[in-house]
Write a protein that holds these residues in place. Sequence first.
Motif, PDB file in Angstrom:
ATOM      1  N   ALA A  78       6.923  11.795  22.634  1.00 56.88           N
ATOM      2  CA  ALA A  78       6.588  11.778  24.005  1.00 56.88           C
ATOM      3  C   ALA A  78       5.795  10.196  24.743  1.00 56.88           C
ATOM      4  O   ALA A  78       6.433  10.039  25.518  1.00 56.88           O
ATOM      5  CB  ALA A  78       4.743  12.758  23.494  1.00 56.88           C
ATOM      6  N   LYS A  79       6.120   9.826  23.944  1.00 57.11           N
ATOM      7  CA  LYS A  79       5.584   8.284  24.861  1.00 57.11           C
ATOM      8  C   LYS A  79       7.232   7.854  25.299  1.00 57.11           C
ATOM      9  O   LYS A  79       6.950   7.155  26.222  1.00 57.11           O
ATOM     10  CB  LYS A  79       5.112   7.417  23.477  1.00 57.11           C
ATOM     11  N   GLU A  80       8.240   7.718  24.355  1.00 56.35           N
ATOM     12  CA  GLU A  80       9.740   7.528  24.647  1.00 56.35           C
ATOM     13  C   GLU A  80       9.910   8.360  26.124  1.00 56.35           C
ATOM     14  O   GLU A  80      10.350   8.002  27.280  1.00 56.35           O
ATOM     15  CB  GLU A  80      10.267   8.146  24.038  1.00 56.35           C
ATOM     16  N   LEU A  81       9.503   9.480  25.980  1.00 55.99           N
ATOM     17  CA  LEU A  81       9.856  10.603  27.022  1.00 55.99           C
ATOM     18  C   LEU A  81       8.930  10.188  28.653  1.00 55.99           C
ATOM     19  O   LEU A  81       9.658  10.122  29.779  1.00 55.99           O
ATOM     20  CB  LEU A  81      10.214  12.609  26.828  1.00 55.99           C
ATOM     21  N   MET A  82       7.679   9.726  27.972  1.00 57.24           N
ATOM     22  CA  MET A  82       6.936   9.605  29.129  1.00 57.24           C
ATOM     23  C   MET A  82       7.185   8.186  30.068  1.00 57.24           C
ATOM     24  O   MET A  82       6.977   7.712  30.981  1.00 57.24           O
ATOM     25  CB  MET A  82       5.344   9.534  28.768  1.00 57.24           C
ATOM     26  N   GLN A  83       7.955   6.828  29.111  1.00 61.56           N
ATOM     27  CA  GLN A  83       7.820   6.491  29.679  1.00 61.56           C
ATOM     28  C   GLN A  83       9.771   6.702  30.912  1.00 61.56           C
ATOM     29  O   GLN A  83      10.463   5.979  31.564  1.00 61.56           O
ATOM     30  CB  GLN A  83       8.899   5.340  28.149  1.00 61.56           C
ATOM     31  N   GLN A  84      10.336   7.777  30.208  1.00 63.88           N
ATOM     32  CA  GLN A  84      11.291   7.328  31.061  1.00 63.88           C
ATOM     33  C   GLN A  84      11.545   8.411  31.920  1.00 63.88           C
ATOM     34  O   GLN A  84      11.496   8.361  33.172  1.00 63.88           O
ATOM     35  CB  GLN A  84      12.628   8.002  29.938  1.00 63.88           C
ATOM     36  N   ALA A  85      10.322   8.615  31.663  1.00 64.57           N
ATOM     37  CA  ALA A  85       9.823   9.794  33.412  1.00 64.57           C
ATOM     38  C   ALA A  85       8.467  10.167  33.564  1.00 64.57           C
ATOM     39  O   ALA A  85       7.708  11.013  32.764  1.00 64.57           O
ATOM     40  CB  ALA A  85       9.984  11.783  33.169  1.00 64.57           C
ATOM     41  N   PRO A  86       8.152   8.999  34.070  1.00 58.67           N
ATOM     42  CA  PRO A  86       6.889   9.244  35.002  1.00 58.67           C
ATOM     43  C   PRO A  86       6.095  10.344  35.304  1.00 58.67           C
ATOM     44  O   PRO A  86       4.588  11.075  34.643  1.00 58.67           O
ATOM     45  CB  PRO A  86       6.338   7.779  35.403  1.00 58.67           C
ATOM     46  N   THR A  87       6.619  11.140  35.863  1.00 62.53           N
ATOM     47  CA  THR A  87       6.151  12.891  35.664  1.00 62.53           C
ATOM     48  C   THR A  87       5.072  13.767  34.646  1.00 62.53           C
ATOM     49  O   THR A  87       4.797  14.729  35.227  1.00 62.53           O
ATOM     50  CB  THR A  87       6.994  13.265  36.753  1.00 62.53           C
ATOM     51  N   LEU A  88       5.874  12.942  33.949  1.00 63.40           N
ATOM     52  CA  LEU A  88       5.142  13.607  32.314  1.00 63.40           C
ATOM     53  C   LEU A  88       3.540  13.251  31.766  1.00 63.40           C
ATOM     54  O   LEU A  88       3.191  14.085  31.428  1.00 63.40           O
ATOM     55  CB  LEU A  88       5.910  13.794  31.077  1.00 63.40           C
ATOM     56  N   LEU A  89       3.811  11.823  32.586  1.00 64.80           N
ATOM     57  CA  LEU A  89       1.926  12.133  33.358  1.00 64.80           C
ATOM     58  C   LEU A  89       1.178  12.951  33.706  1.00 64.80           C
ATOM     59  O   LEU A  89       1.962  12.927  34.872  1.00 64.80           O
ATOM     60  CB  LEU A  89       2.039  10.236  32.967  1.00 64.80           C
ATOM     61  N   LYS A  90       0.531  13.509  33.376  1.00 65.05           N
ATOM     62  CA  LYS A  90      -0.777  14.085  34.259  1.00 65.05           C
ATOM     63  C   LYS A  90      -1.372  12.839  35.440  1.00 65.05           C
ATOM     64  O   LYS A  90      -1.686  12.107  35.316  1.00 65.05           O
ATOM     65  CB  LYS A  90      -1.862  14.731  33.602  1.00 65.05           C
ATOM     66  N   ARG A  91      -1.525  13.180  37.007  1.00 61.22           N
ATOM     67  CA  ARG A  91      -2.149  12.431  36.768  1.00 61.22           C
ATOM     68  C   ARG A  91      -2.603  12.626  38.502  1.00 61.22           C
ATOM     69  O   ARG A  91      -2.678  13.631  38.774  1.00 61.22           O
ATOM     70  CB  ARG A  91      -0.982  11.639  38.254  1.00 61.22           C
ATOM     71  N   PRO A  92      -3.683  11.994  38.713  1.00 60.51           N
ATOM     72  CA  PRO A  92      -3.485  10.282  39.327  1.00 60.51           C
ATOM     73  C   PRO A  92      -4.869  10.498  37.603  1.00 60.51           C
ATOM     74  O   PRO A  92      -5.408  11.835  37.169  1.00 60.51           O
ATOM     75  CB  PRO A  92      -4.610  10.492  39.996  1.00 60.51           C
ATOM     76  N   LEU A  93      -4.372   9.166  36.780  1.00 61.87           N
ATOM     77  CA  LEU A  93      -5.174   8.408  36.310  1.00 61.87           C
ATOM     78  C   LEU A  93      -6.083   7.442  36.236  1.00 61.87           C
ATOM     79  O   LEU A  93      -5.655   6.797  37.150  1.00 61.87           O
ATOM     80  CB  LEU A  93      -4.684   8.101  34.592  1.00 61.87           C
ATOM     81  N   LEU A  94      -7.377   8.216  36.441  1.00 57.45           N
ATOM     82  CA  LEU A  94      -8.438   6.704  36.451  1.00 57.45           C
ATOM     83  C   LEU A  94      -8.823   6.207  35.855  1.00 57.45           C
ATOM     84  O   LEU A  94     -10.161   6.532  34.952  1.00 57.45           O
ATOM     85  CB  LEU A  94      -9.481   7.020  38.335  1.00 57.45           C
ATOM     86  N   ASP A  95      -8.657   4.720  35.203  1.00 55.81           N
ATOM     87  CA  ASP A  95      -9.674   4.088  33.998  1.00 55.81           C
ATOM     88  C   ASP A  95     -10.641   3.007  34.777  1.00 55.81           C
ATOM     89  O   ASP A  95     -10.774   2.308  35.145  1.00 55.81           O
ATOM     90  CB  ASP A  95      -8.959   2.746  34.207  1.00 55.81           C
TER      91      ASP A  95
END
Length: 114
Positions: A78-95
Amino acid sequence: MLTLYVIKSCDTCRKARKALDSRGIPFRTHDLRDDGVSATLLDELLARVSLATLLNKRSTTWRSLDEETKVSLDTDKAKELMQQAPTLLKRPLLDTGDDIIVGYRDGDYDALSH
């Protein structure tokens, strides 16, 4: 300072930025496409938010993955895929420093102070 992780073309991300701006809350923006998604960033996020929460299964990118990839997905893949395709991350993310707020709906940032 707060960090808002976005994809600039995302309407929900624009709403989140507007909500912070309208409250006068200072934040820095990290565009997941332009600024990238590093392994370190993903490790930091996954230490605070579950993969199930972070993974955007409603995205076109997720739907385009083959069924075998979806079924056999582990954290490393999953980490590898998210690095290749950032749209796989839910967003926005507020830290906020203390928490990661995933997604945005009106009122989500009301409790934040300047």
